[in-house]
Design a protein around this motif. Structure first.
Motif, PDB file in Angstrom:
ATOM      1  N   GLU A 492      60.828 -12.986 110.709  1.00 19.05           N
ATOM      2  CA  GLU A 492      60.781 -14.287 111.387  1.00 19.05           C
ATOM      3  C   GLU A 492      60.596 -15.422 110.374  1.00 19.05           C
ATOM      4  O   GLU A 492      61.213 -16.489 110.497  1.00 19.05           O
ATOM      5  N   SER A 493      59.746 -15.155 109.378  1.00 22.81           N
ATOM      6  CA  SER A 493      59.489 -16.176 108.368  1.00 22.81           C
ATOM      7  C   SER A 493      60.747 -16.458 107.537  1.00 22.81           C
ATOM      8  O   SER A 493      61.024 -17.612 107.188  1.00 22.81           O
ATOM      9  N   VAL A 494      61.511 -15.396 107.213  1.00 24.87           N
ATOM     10  CA  VAL A 494      62.756 -15.556 106.467  1.00 24.87           C
ATOM     11  C   VAL A 494      63.708 -16.471 107.225  1.00 24.87           C
ATOM     12  O   VAL A 494      64.355 -17.356 106.650  1.00 24.87           O
ATOM     13  N   GLU A 495      63.795 -16.276 108.552  1.00 24.05           N
ATOM     14  CA  GLU A 495      64.705 -17.092 109.364  1.00 24.05           C
ATOM     15  C   GLU A 495      64.250 -18.552 109.394  1.00 24.05           C
ATOM     16  O   GLU A 495      65.074 -19.473 109.298  1.00 24.05           O
ATOM     17  N   ARG A 496      62.935 -18.773 109.491  1.00 25.53           N
ATOM     18  CA  ARG A 496      62.430 -20.159 109.494  1.00 25.53           C
ATOM     19  C   ARG A 496      62.742 -20.834 108.157  1.00 25.53           C
ATOM     20  O   ARG A 496      63.176 -21.993 108.120  1.00 25.53           O
ATOM     21  N   ASP A 497      62.517 -20.115 107.060  1.00 23.30           N
ATOM     22  CA  ASP A 497      62.803 -20.683 105.736  1.00 23.30           C
ATOM     23  C   ASP A 497      64.298 -20.960 105.560  1.00 23.30           C
ATOM     24  O   ASP A 497      64.690 -21.956 104.948  1.00 23.30           O
ATOM     25  N   SER A 609      69.833 -10.942 112.796  1.00 22.86           N
ATOM     26  CA  SER A 609      68.912 -10.253 113.699  1.00 22.86           C
ATOM     27  C   SER A 609      67.468 -10.565 113.347  1.00 22.86           C
ATOM     28  O   SER A 609      67.149 -10.887 112.205  1.00 22.86           O
ATOM     29  N   LYS A 610      66.576 -10.431 114.385  1.00 16.94           N
ATOM     30  CA  LYS A 610      65.154 -10.687 114.179  1.00 16.94           C
ATOM     31  C   LYS A 610      64.312  -9.435 114.386  1.00 16.94           C
ATOM     32  O   LYS A 610      63.110  -9.454 114.165  1.00 16.94           O
ATOM     33  N   ARG A 611      64.934  -8.330 114.877  1.00 13.82           N
ATOM     34  CA  ARG A 611      64.210  -7.072 115.093  1.00 13.82           C
ATOM     35  C   ARG A 611      64.253  -6.238 113.814  1.00 13.82           C
ATOM     36  O   ARG A 611      65.305  -6.076 113.199  1.00 13.82           O
ATOM     37  N   LEU A 612      63.119  -5.656 113.443  1.00 10.38           N
ATOM     38  CA  LEU A 612      62.997  -4.948 112.161  1.00 10.38           C
ATOM     39  C   LEU A 612      63.984  -3.788 112.056  1.00 10.38           C
ATOM     40  O   LEU A 612      64.678  -3.655 111.038  1.00 10.38           O
ATOM     41  N   GLU A 618      71.697  -3.735 109.743  1.00 10.06           N
ATOM     42  CA  GLU A 618      72.575  -4.809 109.269  1.00 10.06           C
ATOM     43  C   GLU A 618      72.610  -4.862 107.740  1.00 10.06           C
ATOM     44  O   GLU A 618      73.672  -5.022 107.124  1.00 10.06           O
ATOM     45  N   THR A 619      71.438  -4.724 107.128  1.00  9.47           N
ATOM     46  CA  THR A 619      71.395  -4.802 105.664  1.00  9.47           C
ATOM     47  C   THR A 619      72.091  -3.601 105.026  1.00  9.47           C
ATOM     48  O   THR A 619      72.703  -3.723 103.972  1.00  9.47           O
ATOM     49  N   ARG A 620      72.005  -2.419 105.660  1.00 13.12           N
ATOM     50  CA  ARG A 620      72.707  -1.251 105.135  1.00 13.12           C
ATOM     51  C   ARG A 620      74.217  -1.456 105.179  1.00 13.12           C
ATOM     52  O   ARG A 620      74.936  -1.142 104.225  1.00 13.12           O
ATOM     53  N   THR A 621      74.723  -1.994 106.290  1.00 14.85           N
ATOM     54  CA  THR A 621      76.160  -2.258 106.413  1.00 14.85           C
ATOM     55  C   THR A 621      76.622  -3.240 105.334  1.00 14.85           C
ATOM     56  O   THR A 621      77.663  -3.056 104.695  1.00 14.85           O
ATOM     57  N   ALA A 622      75.817  -4.287 105.110  1.00 14.77           N
ATOM     58  CA  ALA A 622      76.162  -5.291 104.094  1.00 14.77           C
ATOM     59  C   ALA A 622      76.177  -4.667 102.705  1.00 14.77           C
ATOM     60  O   ALA A 622      77.064  -4.932 101.884  1.00 14.77           O
TER      61      ALA A 622
END
Length: 801
Positions: A492-497, A609-612, A618-622
């Motif tokens: 959540e903090s990453v998204e706010r930043d 996404s915001k769910r852990l 998502e990060t694995r696909t990227a």
């Protein structure tokens, strides 16, 4: 005085200042105004040189050398010169001669050569050294250059050749030393073929000649010629040579004769701290010089012992891998199945590998340390597997990580067993390496390897990343409530930043896609904790007039959080990219920006996404998309090298983001330039950081460290140019550092430059590149100096456009 007049002028030319000082000081009252003026200029020159070389600082740091320091006032200059040429009553030998003989003799004593059995007198040793330097291929050019200046030297060359030894001085003077040398060697070979070799008759030790400071004129002359050659070595390799007074220099020069002729004499080079020769610290390997400065001869011996231990360690573990290609494939197959409550994954990584590579500057040693930890860890896992026969274990290993997948009949307390094994491995790793002198006692090696556990490969990897933030080094579990809370909060903090940064930087080119440009990620992650440096490089790279500190700190915080979610990279087979066997030279190539692109891809995935759990998918696909792109880049590099060179001339191996090219025969400069040019004309121009090493380097460690220095030069050059060149043009240029030296820390470096078809460098751009290349060398030299004696890399030339 006849000996002095015969010996000095023909052996070594005085510099202009020395001659001026001698003439002026011999009779100051009768000297001409012009000579007095020259003397004043000599004083100014002396003072300027002493000040620029930091001689006072050298004397302060080394009190034992203070009496040897040169003084530049008029009285001191005269006294130093008079001491230099002084002859004691009842002798025909000058102080200058005695200093040279003392230095030469001490070099032999320190090395344990000559005086072991007193089989030769000092004059015989001089003659032996004289013959060695003539036949030493590396020193012959220097010898013949000096010999050309002297008729006595030429006559010595042909003393056993009846065709030339009876020629008049006038006729002999017409021949060059090079010609006479070749002729004399031919004649010697011819006579040897007729007479064969006869063994000398045995002479009892009691009848052998002893050392004598008053040697014959011929021996004095030869020793002086040898000293002239050594002097050039010292002047070129030891920048503070001019700090010392004439007598100290004389002893240094003659002491260095052994170094010039035979590297084995270096063993005792600094054994006697009180001698003038101690000053020439840069004539031995820089690390040993630093060790001597810290702890004297004991420090040098300790360093050598550690180097020996480390080399044996590297020989054992450099190529070690606990898993086969098939084992890695099996583990990857299990990992691709995703999360399962019936499977337990463990991830253990060297969390400081990049830092160790940058600070130790020996990738082979760092790789070997990592591999040793793997051996300990996997051996203990094997014991655990035997303890629970119904448990199935899949194993994985790459250059940085050890990964395991446990399935089947799992013990209920598997977590506790794994935590114990992780701790025991780290404890044994540290204790053994310190005991065997591989690492220092102060090294916090128990913190290097971090680990995590989870029900998927990515969960265990994230837990290992989370472990980096914890004070205690324990195996962290993904199910840990604190981890879940902290990491979900970070998402959540990453998204706010991200949203805030897009607002702060909306009018800049830092913004790219939903996040930031990959270069911004690269600059920030390489400058963690240094806001000013980060800010300066961001402004240079993106052409910003201003950038608030608050925005820079926010960007740093954002990048650090993103990095914690970067997924681990899976590699089927470990290829060892090493120059260990590259006796004919080779190439080291790093793919620039791989880490930054992975981080950029992770950041883009986090924005979706915001769910852990979803974030991990998502990060694995990227990551897989980026990995495929890098596979294509590595394939392109191999194709370019193979197309640029004759078939079968090289072997290319890539590992992670590194590639090495092992040459099977020496590469020419044209071949090197062709590789750089061809690589620049692909879509990956500017995406490789390259360094070449030549053949003739004695060991793989030196080759590896030379390429590390070369890559640092390229990195520094590219970073510096980013602030003065258009980024799109800079990206179209491929640089390569050609390390034209066999000695680590010093010697010529060439810059090879390749440009994309769309780039035509202007004269100003070429000039900028040349200027910043020289600065890059200076920066590396200074950086080496911060860890030991200053480096001495110099630009060979700039070309290859």
């Amino acid at each position: 005085m006849f000996i002095i007049l015969l010996y000095v002028p023909v052996a070594r030319a005085y510099d202009i200042d020395r001659l001026t000082i001698q003439l002026y000081c011999s009779d100051q009252l009768k000297c001409s105004p012009q000579l007095a003026q020259k003397f004043d200029l000599a004083k100014i020159s002396c003072e300027s040189e002493v000040q620029s070389l930091g001689c006072a600082e050298l004397a302060e740091k080394n009190p034992e050398l203070a009496p040897l320091m040169r003084k530049c006032d008029g009285d001191s200059l005269c006294r130093q010169e008079q001491d230099y040429m002084k002859i004691e009553a009842g002798s025909i030998t000058t102080n200058k001669d005695k200093a040279c003989l003392r230095g030469y003799k001490n070099s032999l004593i320190d090395a344990g050569v000559a005086l072991k059995d007193m089989s030769l007198s000092l004059k015989d040793l001089v003659a032996d050294s004289w013959e060695k330097v003539k036949t030493n291929s590396q020193e012959r050019a220097a010898f013949l250059k000096e010999c050309n200046k002297s008729l006595l030297c030429k006559r010595d060359l042909v003393k056993d050749d009846h065709r030339y030894n009876n020629l008049s001085d006038e006729k002999l003077e017409h021949y060059t030393a090079d010609f006479l040398y070749v002729e004399s060697r031919d004649m010697k070979a011819y006579k040897s073929s007729l007479e064969r070799v006869r063994h000398p008759a045995y002479v009892p030790i009691s009848q052998r000649p002893q050392d004598d400071l008053d040697m014959p004129v011929e021996a004095r002359f030869k020793l002086s010629q040898l000293a002239a050659i050594a002097k050039e070595k010292i002047k070129n390799q030891y920048t503070k040579y001019a700090c010392y007074h004439p007598l100290a220099r004389e002893e240094m020069e003659c002491y260095a004769i052994g170094m010039v002729l035979d590297p084995t004499l270096a063993v005792g080079y600094f054994a006697k701290a009180g001698r003038a020769a101690v000053a020439a610290r840069s004539l031995i390997r820089t690390e040993e010089a630093a060790a001597y400065a810290r702890s004297g001869e004991a420090g040098v011996q300790a360093l050598r012992a550690q180097k020996t231990a480390r080399q044996a360690f590297v020989n054992r573990y450099m190529s070690y891998s606990p898993t086969s290609r098939q084992e890695n494939i099996n583990w990857i197959s299990a990992a691709k199945n995703g999360a399962s409550p019936k499977t337990v994954f463990v991830d253990v990584e060297n969390s400081v590998m990049k830092k160790l590579n940058d600070t130790v500057q020996d990738k082979n040693l760092v790789t070997s340390l990592t591999n040793y930890q793997k051996e300990l860890f996997f051996d203990k896992i094997k014991t655990l597997e035997q303890q629970f026969p119904g448990m199935k274990v899949e194993r994985y290993s790459d250059f940085k990580s050890s990964r395991l997948a446990f399935s089947g009949n799992l013990p209920k307390d598997l977590d506790k067993h794994l935590e114990r094994i992780f701790k025991e491995t780290n404890d044994e790793f540290v204790a053994t390496l310190k005991k065997e002198n591989i690492i220092r006692q102060e090294d916090a090696a128990g913190e290097w390897f971090r680990g995590g556990i989870g029900n998927s490969a990515d969960q265990s990897n994230l837990a290992a990343r989370y472990s980096r933030t914890q004070d205690s080094n324990t195996l962290q579990s993904f199910s840990n409530p604190d981890l879940q809370t902290q990491m979900s909060g970070k998402v959540e903090s990453v998204e706010r930043d991200r949203i805030a940064l897009r607002h702060d930087l909306k009018d800049t080119s830092i913004i790219s896609g939903k996040t930031m440009h990959e270069d911004a990620f690269d600059i920030v992650r390489k400058n963690y904790g240094n806001t000013e440096k980060m800010k300066k490089e961001l402004k240079q790279r993106f052409g910003l007039q201003s950038l608030p500190d608050g925005t820079v700190k926010k960007l740093e915080r954002y990048v650090k959080k993103v990095d914690e979610f970067s997924p681990g990279i899976w590699i089927e087979a470990r290829e060892f990219a090493t120059l260990e066997d590259a006796v004919h030279g080779g190439i080291s190539a790093d793919m620039i920006g791989m880490g930054a692109l992975n981080m950029k891809a992770t950041a883009e995935a986090l924005s979706k996404s915001k769910r852990l759990e979803k974030v991990l998918d998502e990060t694995r696909t990227a990551e897989q998309q980026v990995t495929e792109a890098f596979k294509e880049q590595k394939k392109m590099f191999e194709d370019v090298v193979n197309q640029s060179l004759p078939p079968s001339k090289v072997q290319t191996v890539c590992s992670g983001d590194d590639c090495v090219v092992v040459a099977r025969s020496a590469l020419t400069k044209q071949e090197k330039a062709k590789i750089v040019s061809n690589l620049a004309n692909t879509q990956y121009t500017g995406k490789f950081r390259m360094a070449f090493v030549n053949e003739g380097i004695k060991d793989g460690t030196t080759r590896t460290m030379l390429t590390t220095h070369g890559e640092n030069i390229e990195k520094n050059l590219r970073k510096s140019l980013s602030g003065v060149m258009e980024p799109s043009r800079l990206k179209g240029i491929t640089f390569a550092a050609d390390m034209n030296t066999k000695e680590l820390g010093r010697g010529p470096v060439d810059l090879l430059v390749g440009t994309a078809n769309s780039i035509r460098l202007s004269k100003n751009e070429k000039k900028l590149i040349q200027e910043y290349f020289r600065k890059a060398l200076q920066n590396l030299n200074a950086d080496l100096g911060s860890k030991g004696p200053k480096g001495a890399y110099t630009p060979l030339q700039e070309g290859g456009w």
